[in-house]
Enzyme design. Structure first.
Site, mmCIF file in Angstrom:
data_model
loop_
_atom_site.group_PDB
_atom_site.id
_atom_site.type_symbol
_atom_site.label_atom_id
_atom_site.label_comp_id
_atom_site.label_asym_id
_atom_site.label_seq_id
_atom_site.Cartn_x
_atom_site.Cartn_y
_atom_site.Cartn_z
ATOM 1 N N HIS A 167 -2.626 10.300 -17.725
ATOM 2 C CA HIS A 167 -1.543 10.377 -16.736
ATOM 3 C C HIS A 167 -1.745 11.681 -15.949
ATOM 4 O O HIS A 167 -2.246 12.670 -16.499
ATOM 5 C CB HIS A 167 -0.224 10.428 -17.507
ATOM 6 C CG HIS A 167 1.013 10.298 -16.698
ATOM 7 N ND1 HIS A 167 1.543 11.340 -15.989
ATOM 8 C CD2 HIS A 167 1.851 9.248 -16.495
ATOM 9 C CE1 HIS A 167 2.661 10.945 -15.388
ATOM 10 N NE2 HIS A 167 2.868 9.671 -15.686
ATOM 11 N N ASP B 56 -0.775 13.768 -25.964
ATOM 12 C CA ASP B 56 0.303 13.281 -25.111
ATOM 13 C C ASP B 56 0.821 11.992 -25.764
ATOM 14 O O ASP B 56 0.182 10.940 -25.678
ATOM 15 C CB ASP B 56 -0.257 13.018 -23.709
ATOM 16 C CG ASP B 56 0.719 12.264 -22.816
ATOM 17 O OD1 ASP B 56 1.796 11.888 -23.296
ATOM 18 O OD2 ASP B 56 0.385 12.044 -21.633
ATOM 19 N N GLN C 273 3.771 7.663 -24.659
ATOM 20 C CA GLN C 273 3.852 6.214 -24.838
ATOM 21 C C GLN C 273 3.892 5.807 -26.304
ATOM 22 O O GLN C 273 4.268 4.687 -26.610
ATOM 23 C CB GLN C 273 2.663 5.519 -24.162
ATOM 24 C CG GLN C 273 2.666 5.589 -22.652
ATOM 25 C CD GLN C 273 3.858 4.871 -22.035
ATOM 26 O OE1 GLN C 273 4.388 3.905 -22.578
ATOM 27 N NE2 GLN C 273 4.305 5.343 -20.888
ATOM 28 N N LYS D 133 11.667 7.544 -22.931
ATOM 29 C CA LYS D 133 10.801 6.392 -23.225
ATOM 30 C C LYS D 133 11.095 5.854 -24.621
ATOM 31 O O LYS D 133 10.405 4.974 -25.124
ATOM 32 C CB LYS D 133 9.338 6.793 -23.107
ATOM 33 C CG LYS D 133 8.941 7.125 -21.657
ATOM 34 C CD LYS D 133 7.481 7.407 -21.540
ATOM 35 C CE LYS D 133 7.103 8.094 -20.253
ATOM 36 N NZ LYS D 133 7.091 7.217 -19.094
ATOM 37 N N CYS E 150 0.512 6.689 -11.900
ATOM 38 C CA CYS E 150 0.163 8.109 -12.096
ATOM 39 C C CYS E 150 -1.167 8.258 -12.828
ATOM 40 O O CYS E 150 -1.352 9.194 -13.628
ATOM 41 C CB CYS E 150 1.256 8.882 -12.843
ATOM 42 S SG CYS E 150 2.791 8.941 -11.975
HETATM 43 N N1 PLP Z 1 2.062 10.865 -20.166
HETATM 44 C C1 PLP Z 1 2.125 9.530 -20.247
HETATM 45 C C2 PLP Z 1 1.094 8.779 -21.017
HETATM 46 C C3 PLP Z 1 3.168 8.861 -19.607
HETATM 47 O O1 PLP Z 1 3.252 7.531 -19.671
HETATM 48 C C4 PLP Z 1 4.130 9.613 -18.878
HETATM 49 C C5 PLP Z 1 5.192 8.934 -18.130
HETATM 50 O O2 PLP Z 1 5.055 7.804 -17.706
HETATM 51 C C6 PLP Z 1 4.021 10.999 -18.859
HETATM 52 C C7 PLP Z 1 2.966 11.588 -19.512
HETATM 53 C C8 PLP Z 1 5.020 11.846 -18.143
HETATM 54 O O3 PLP Z 1 6.254 11.719 -18.778
HETATM 55 P P1 PLP Z 1 7.574 12.325 -18.117
HETATM 56 O O4 PLP Z 1 7.614 11.815 -16.714
HETATM 57 O O5 PLP Z 1 8.679 11.801 -18.966
HETATM 58 O O6 PLP Z 1 7.463 13.794 -18.177
#
Ligand code: PLP
Length: 406
Positions: free
Chosen positions: A124, A201, A204, A227, A365
């Site tokens: 992401h 990270d 998900q 999430k 993203c």
């Molecule tokens: N990393 C992953 C794999 C994600 O799916 C997301 C959000 O879709 C993020 C990071 C960023 O999360 P947030 O927007 O809640 O900070």
């Protein structure tokens, strides 16, 4: 799954009762954000209607009660991820802020010119851009770990890329765009053998997989409350104690200090060193309600149901002519990204929306990943515990109708 009462679970999510464009809502955008369950909504409501006050610096009843509840969530997260201590759980605004925190404190202080940061093509943007920003500042290099045609991280390439210049490896546990589940335990071990730290990270994975930070032996782990049925604006950063202690603070302000004078300020200990200013008190308190809710169903049951939905949807969608599923990893969670010959994802998403079906379209993203598959965008359906096979059928019917229209 015989012993799984999805109808009962659906009653816990009031938004599922609403309509969109006069059609019952079919919510298949769970990888972006899940709907909120009643216990979370009630916890927020209770805080704002009866218990609102600032925490950590009051001796009055409401402040003390708020502090206790806020800290209860920390303990709850400690147990959820099996952190060694509760003070290794830092509250942030979300995964993005957690990753930025590591990049702007740990990486900015300890990275040297010529060091490398390994990131996979699956990342992401929030697990790419903060590293690029710090790399540019200190003269380090961001290196991409490629993925294969199934959307899995190429493990041989990863092993070859590891060398003594690599200081940080950062990957997701589960890809938001493709649903690939990455073998992070093995990847962490390899990174450590090469002398690098590993950042996970878990945005998900936190509501789909059991996470044990001690078993994984990860150095940092980040996730977002929204999430996992919790409020937006709240996230978690877990870090190894030794690393958190040697990191400089992230932001300056209230709560993160020990003594302030104009000559010199000393800082508070963990976790407060990283939690400057008034946090999202209600959100953190309500996050506990989300975790309790997940545990009342059981992660294993959630995972099994979502897997059943994934298999059912994969089979049904594969039967649609001209539809290609992007991301067919052997280990996958309940995310299906696809393209349809001759149809732009944006149009597909808009026409599905008219039928009450919420899916996400775009690059999710993950622009480097789209480039890897030579596509500008996909349509993504992502399932959660409250989704049903009837909803998958409605998605399939909706796509067929959309195809005919286009
Ligand atoms: N990393 C992953 C794999 C994600 O799916 C997301 C959000 O879709 C993020 C990071 C960023 O999360 P947030 O927007 O809640 O900070």
């Amino acid at each position: 799954m015989d012993n799984f009462d999805v109808a009962k679970i659906r009653k816990d999510f009031p938004e599922l009762e609403r309509t969109v464009h006069e059609k019952p809502l079919i919510y298949l955008d769970n990888a972006a954000s899940t709907l909120k369950c009643t216990p979370v909504i009630e916890a927020l409501n209770l805080h704002y209607s009866h218990e609102a006050a600032n925490i950590h610096r009051g001796v009055h009843y409401l402040s003390e009660m708020g502090t206790v509840k806020y800290e209860e969530t920390r303990k709850c997260i400690q147990k959820l991820i099996n952190s060694e201590n509760d003070y290794q759980v830092i509250f942030t605004k979300g995964t993005t802020e957690s990753l930025n925190l590591i990049a702007s404190t740990y990486a900015r202080k300890f990275l040297k010119k010529g060091d490398q940061i390994l990131l996979s093509t699956l990342e992401h943007h929030s697990n790419i851009v903060p590293w690029q920003m710090v790399a540019e500042e200190v003269g380090a290099e961001v290196v991409e770990i490629p993925v294969n045609d199934l959307g899995e991280i190429d493990q041989d390439a990863y092993k070859n890329l590891l060398n003594d210049r690599v200081a940080i490896v950062s990957t997701n546990h589960i890809s938001n765009s493709l649903g690939t589940i990455n073998p992070i335990k093995e990847m962490i071990k390899l990174a450590h053998e090469a002398g690098a730290i590993y950042v996970v990270d878990a945005a998900q994975s936190i509501s789909h997989e059991k996470i044990d930070v001690q078993d994984l032996d990860c150095d940092f782990l980040a996730f977002s409350s929204h999430k996992m049925f919790g409020p937006t604006g709240v996230g978690v950063l877990y870090g190894k104690e030794e690393l958190l202690n040697k990191m400089p603070p992230y932001q300056g302000g209230g709560d993160m200090i020990d003594v302030v004078t104009f000559e010199k300020t000393t800082y508070n200990g963990l976790p407060h060193k990283f939690e400057a200013g008034t946090p999202h008190i209600a959100g953190v308190i309500a996050l506990k309600a989300a975790v309790d809710y997940i545990q009342s169903i059981g992660l294993n049951k959630i995972k099994a149901w979502e897997h059943e939905l994934l298999e059912y949807a994969t089979k049904k969608l594969s039967e649609i002519e001209g539809l290609t599923i992007i991301g067919t990893a052997k280990e996958k969670t309940s995310v299906i990204s696809f393209t349809i010959d001759g149809a732009h994802p944006h149009d597909i998403g808009t026409l599905l929306d008219r039928q009450g079906i919420a899916v996400r379209t775009g690059h999710h993203c993950t622009q480097p990943l789209m480039k890897r598959f030579n596509i500008p965008a996909t349509t993504r359906a992502s399932f959660s515990v409250y989704n049903t096979k009837e909803e998958v059928d409605a998605l399939v019917a909706g796509i067929i109708k959309t195809k005919e229209f286009l």
